[in-house]
Design a protein around this motif. Structure first.
Motif, mmCIF file in Angstrom:
data_model
loop_
_atom_site.group_PDB
_atom_site.id
_atom_site.type_symbol
_atom_site.label_atom_id
_atom_site.label_comp_id
_atom_site.label_asym_id
_atom_site.label_seq_id
_atom_site.Cartn_x
_atom_site.Cartn_y
_atom_site.Cartn_z
ATOM 1 N N VAL A 40 0.826 -1.210 0.000
ATOM 2 C CA VAL A 40 0.000 0.000 0.000
ATOM 3 C C VAL A 40 0.861 1.261 0.000
ATOM 4 N N TRP A 41 2.086 1.161 0.483
ATOM 5 C CA TRP A 41 2.953 2.331 0.588
ATOM 6 C C TRP A 41 3.640 2.692 -0.735
ATOM 7 N N PRO A 101 8.676 8.458 -1.364
ATOM 8 C CA PRO A 101 9.472 9.075 -2.430
ATOM 9 C C PRO A 101 10.140 8.033 -3.312
ATOM 10 N N PRO A 102 10.587 8.440 -4.496
ATOM 11 C CA PRO A 102 11.290 7.500 -5.376
ATOM 12 C C PRO A 102 12.588 7.019 -4.747
ATOM 13 N N GLY A 103 13.006 5.834 -5.140
ATOM 14 C CA GLY A 103 14.258 5.273 -4.646
ATOM 15 C C GLY A 103 14.492 3.911 -5.247
ATOM 16 N N ALA A 104 15.705 3.412 -5.085
ATOM 17 C CA ALA A 104 16.080 2.151 -5.718
ATOM 18 C C ALA A 104 15.510 0.939 -4.990
ATOM 19 N N THR A 105 15.299 1.061 -3.671
ATOM 20 C CA THR A 105 14.821 -0.073 -2.876
ATOM 21 C C THR A 105 13.757 0.413 -1.900
ATOM 22 N N PRO A 106 12.930 -0.499 -1.379
ATOM 23 C CA PRO A 106 11.933 -0.094 -0.368
ATOM 24 C C PRO A 106 12.568 0.554 0.855
ATOM 25 N N LEU A 107 13.708 0.041 1.330
ATOM 26 C CA LEU A 107 14.343 0.622 2.507
ATOM 27 C C LEU A 107 14.868 2.022 2.214
ATOM 28 N N GLU A 108 15.433 2.229 1.047
ATOM 29 C CA GLU A 108 15.910 3.566 0.693
ATOM 30 C C GLU A 108 14.754 4.555 0.641
ATOM 31 N N SER A 142 13.523 5.270 4.244
ATOM 32 C CA SER A 142 14.468 6.028 5.073
ATOM 33 C C SER A 142 14.593 7.482 4.653
ATOM 34 N N GLN A 143 13.945 7.867 3.577
ATOM 35 C CA GLN A 143 13.923 9.287 3.202
ATOM 36 C C GLN A 143 12.924 10.083 4.038
ATOM 37 N N VAL A 144 11.960 9.384 4.662
ATOM 38 C CA VAL A 144 10.941 10.103 5.421
ATOM 39 C C VAL A 144 10.834 9.667 6.877
ATOM 40 N N LEU A 145 11.224 8.435 7.172
ATOM 41 C CA LEU A 145 11.222 7.933 8.543
ATOM 42 C C LEU A 145 12.650 7.556 8.914
ATOM 43 N N ASN A 146 13.003 7.758 10.177
ATOM 44 C CA ASN A 146 14.426 7.627 10.528
ATOM 45 C C ASN A 146 14.741 6.456 11.459
ATOM 46 N N CYS A 147 13.789 5.534 11.629
ATOM 47 C CA CYS A 147 14.101 4.291 12.342
ATOM 48 C C CYS A 147 13.085 3.234 11.936
ATOM 49 N N PRO A 206 8.509 18.347 12.699
ATOM 50 C CA PRO A 206 7.799 18.510 11.419
ATOM 51 C C PRO A 206 6.646 17.545 11.247
ATOM 52 N N VAL A 207 5.732 17.945 10.382
ATOM 53 C CA VAL A 207 4.596 17.112 10.004
ATOM 54 C C VAL A 207 4.980 16.290 8.782
ATOM 55 N N MET A 208 4.572 15.046 8.763
ATOM 56 C CA MET A 208 4.801 14.193 7.602
ATOM 57 C C MET A 208 3.486 13.984 6.873
ATOM 58 N N ARG A 209 3.501 14.270 5.597
ATOM 59 C CA ARG A 209 2.334 14.020 4.754
ATOM 60 C C ARG A 209 2.751 13.085 3.637
ATOM 61 N N PHE A 210 1.961 12.077 3.402
ATOM 62 C CA PHE A 210 2.277 11.087 2.382
ATOM 63 C C PHE A 210 1.239 11.220 1.270
#
Length: 281
Positions: free
Chosen positions: A16-17, A22-29, A32-37, A267-271
């Motif tokens: 669903v995510w 954001p775009p990236g090469a892998t799901p973890l990448e 990790s652009q928006v969540l930090n753990c 900060p607020v996170m909006r997806f």
């Protein structure tokens, strides 16, 4: 990404995510652009290769943190009294991640009771100084404010180790009207919310109500507490779960909105499916 605390989910990918990160090469990448753990549940079920751990490390920034679980054989099958070889081999395998490891998440089964506490102390004391742990217990004796809970809390304080605070009130306030709620209520413990003040970053695991707005009353006390920690220079870990974790990003957004209203520097996170980003009010 510049969060004054650690915020994450129990996993770094969900179908669903896909349209929301954001775009990236892998799901973890992408994650990790928006969540930090993130909770490292994957290592509980199957030990990765050292090469896989090195790949994970290459996909996250330096400020990212993984809270890995020890393999099931260590925490559940041997109740933290495994052959030393199992622990040594696991630590060697995950060594490429050492600089982005948070505390190991020792999530113990309900069968781990007061009589096993000596296993816990020995296990923690034998870990190399590089590593730390945070401990989640599920045995009912550790929630009765009696001798067993006092012994647990005293040992954790002595070792400057956080006791994971699991808050599942939202989950268990929901009617079991869908397979995901039934499954979550079957798997997650319905235990009191016990928070132990200790000289270590707090670890909060919040499991939400499937109706997003129903979480406000349960999150409100955490907003104040987390804001106070941040203002004191403490950087807690906050993990957001939902019965169906496909909905977790919606609850992350709500949580960050509530915290931002109390603490504007958070900060607020909006997806957004069209333009996923983290923004401010």
């Amino acid at each position: 990404m510049n969060l004054p605390y650690f915020l994450g989910c129990p996993q770094w990918q969900h179908p669903v995510w896909n349209a929301r990160l954001p775009p990236g090469a892998t799901p973890l990448e992408r994650y990790s652009q928006v969540l930090n753990c993130v909770e490292g549940n994957t290592t509980f079920y199957a030990t990765p290769s050292q090469a896989q751990c090195a790949q994970w490390r290459s996909q996250v920034p330096d400020d990212f943190r993984l809270l890995l679980k020890f393999p099931r054989s260590v925490s559940h099958d041997h109740l933290l009294a495994p052959p030393q070889k199992l622990v040594t081999e696991f630590l060697e395998i995950v060594s490429p991640l050492n600089d982005v490891l948070g505390p190991f998440l020792l999530q113990l089964p309900a069968t781990f009771g007061p009589q096993q506490l000596s296993n816990l102390w020995r296990f923690m004391d034998d870990l190399p100084d590089l590593f730390s742990c945070t401990v989640e217990v599920r045995h009912s004796a550790f929630f009765q404010k009696g001798d067993a809970e006092r012994a647990l809390n005293r040992g954790l304080r002595e070792r400057k180790c956080a006791r994971v605070c699991l808050d599942s009130r939202g989950l268990f306030a929901a009617k079991a009207e869908s397979p995901s709620i039934v499954d979550a209520q079957r798997k997650k413990p319905n235990v009191p919310v016990h928070l132990l003040p200790v000289d270590a970053p707090p670890v909060i695991r919040y499991i939400g109500h499937p109706d997003l707005e129903s979480n406000w009353e349960y999150l409100a006390p955490w907003v104040e507490r987390v804001a106070n920690w941040i203002e004191q220079g403490i950087r807690p870990y906050v993990f957001i779960h939902m019965p169906d974790n496909g909905d977790a990003l919606n609850l992350v957004s709500l949580w960050t909105e509530l915290l931002h209203a109390r603490l504007p520097q958070a900060p607020v996170m909006r997806f957004n499916p069209k333009q996923p980003q983290m923004g401010l009010f």
